[in-house]
Design a protein around this motif. Sequence first.
Motif, PDB file in Angstrom:
ATOM      1  N   GLN A   1      52.791  54.884   1.143  1.00  0.00           N
ATOM      2  CA  GLN A   1      52.047  54.606  -0.084  1.00  0.00           C
ATOM      3  C   GLN A   1      51.284  53.291   0.037  1.00  0.00           C
ATOM      4  O   GLN A   1      51.722  52.355   0.709  1.00  0.00           O
ATOM      5  CB  GLN A   1      53.006  54.512  -1.281  1.00  0.00           C
ATOM      6  N   GLN A   2      50.133  53.246  -0.617  1.00  0.00           N
ATOM      7  CA  GLN A   2      49.360  52.016  -0.699  1.00  0.00           C
ATOM      8  C   GLN A   2      50.098  51.001  -1.573  1.00  0.00           C
ATOM      9  O   GLN A   2      51.044  51.354  -2.296  1.00  0.00           O
ATOM     10  CB  GLN A   2      47.971  52.301  -1.298  1.00  0.00           C
ATOM     11  N   GLU A   3      49.658  49.755  -1.520  1.00  0.00           N
ATOM     12  CA  GLU A   3      50.314  48.707  -2.301  1.00  0.00           C
ATOM     13  C   GLU A   3      49.998  48.797  -3.783  1.00  0.00           C
ATOM     14  O   GLU A   3      50.648  48.134  -4.594  1.00  0.00           O
ATOM     15  CB  GLU A   3      49.900  47.333  -1.762  1.00  0.00           C
ATOM     16  N   THR A   4      48.985  49.594  -4.138  1.00  0.00           N
ATOM     17  CA  THR A   4      48.617  49.757  -5.542  1.00  0.00           C
ATOM     18  C   THR A   4      48.392  51.233  -5.847  1.00  0.00           C
ATOM     19  O   THR A   4      48.020  52.016  -4.966  1.00  0.00           O
ATOM     20  CB  THR A   4      47.328  48.966  -5.882  1.00  0.00           C
TER      21      THR A   4
ATOM     22  N   SER B   1      48.467  55.985  -5.226  1.00  0.00           N
ATOM     23  CA  SER B   1      49.052  55.207  -4.128  1.00  0.00           C
ATOM     24  C   SER B   1      49.291  56.071  -2.884  1.00  0.00           C
ATOM     25  O   SER B   1      49.469  55.534  -1.783  1.00  0.00           O
ATOM     26  CB  SER B   1      50.369  54.567  -4.567  1.00  0.00           C
TER      27      SER B   1
ATOM     28  N   THR C   1      45.584  58.098   1.461  1.00  0.00           N
ATOM     29  CA  THR C   1      45.568  57.200   2.624  1.00  0.00           C
ATOM     30  C   THR C   1      44.369  57.434   3.546  1.00  0.00           C
ATOM     31  O   THR C   1      44.327  56.880   4.642  1.00  0.00           O
ATOM     32  CB  THR C   1      46.861  57.393   3.451  1.00  0.00           C
TER      33      THR C   1
ATOM     34  N   LYS D   1      48.620  50.728   8.887  1.00  0.00           N
ATOM     35  CA  LYS D   1      48.404  49.678   7.897  1.00  0.00           C
ATOM     36  C   LYS D   1      47.682  48.528   8.576  1.00  0.00           C
ATOM     37  O   LYS D   1      48.175  47.961   9.558  1.00  0.00           O
ATOM     38  CB  LYS D   1      49.739  49.209   7.316  1.00  0.00           C
TER      39      LYS D   1
ATOM     40  N   LYS E   1      45.636  44.984   4.509  1.00  0.00           N
ATOM     41  CA  LYS E   1      46.915  45.611   4.157  1.00  0.00           C
ATOM     42  C   LYS E   1      46.729  47.022   3.581  1.00  0.00           C
ATOM     43  O   LYS E   1      47.604  47.540   2.882  1.00  0.00           O
ATOM     44  CB  LYS E   1      47.688  44.757   3.142  1.00  0.00           C
TER      45      LYS E   1
END
Length: 264
Positions: free
Chosen positions: A59-62, A118, A121, A172, A177
């Motif tokens: 998952q992404q950071e947001t 999130s 990707t 990543k 990031k």
Amino acid sequence: MNRIFRTFFIFLLLLTTRNAVAVTVDTSPVKPVYDVNQTLVDDLDSLLNLASTSGTAPQQETDSLQQLFERAPLAQTELSNLLNNISQESHTHILMPEIKSYQRAQQKIERKFNGDASFITDIARATLVADDVETLMRSYDALAETTEVVQVKNRFADPKASGYRDLNLLVKLPQTKMIVEVQLHLSKIAEIKSGPEHQVYEQIQHIEAVAQTQHRALTDLELMQIVKLRQSSHKLYHKAWLSYKRQSLAQFDNTHIGDQTQAA
């Protein structure tokens, strides 16, 4: 009679002794035996043993799609610079598509990720195309050294039903990031995917579309046509993959012979 027996006994004794001496004196080196099925090519073996990851999807950071798209241009630039360095060292070819459109990303999030942004990707993505397995593995190693590989789908070890193979990675990036998608291709397989395989896909789509338009199931003849089309694709992919296996084996043999020559 005793004399004949003694003569025969002495003859056997001499024969046994001569064989024993021959075995003891023979010190010539024994040539190693290489079984093609057991002596594995380093790069090919490394590729096939590269395990696909399992478990929870990265998952992404947001979970804000807006924030992801604000960061995406920087991530695409970072990915491009990183892959340019790898490409120059490994002599691979880069395919750098445009950032996924906001609309397509939103559709994918709703359809596949139940509205959670999130999990998307592939807003920023790229492809590296190699001419052989050795180059592909060098590219993978360089990518693993400069980024964090968070997901691996090894379709070389577990190909699709069509016979298609690639190495699909989520990495990543160290600066932004952001998680991005990188595909590692072999050139002959990539050419089949964009050429003959795409034509097969279009023909199958046409056959299925005709049946849907006429509101009927596929006929036996149509099903047979689809099977033959898919078999033709599979043969092309298999032939291409076999050529890379032979190429890797030839490279291994040449390296091994060169090492033996230097050692001598």
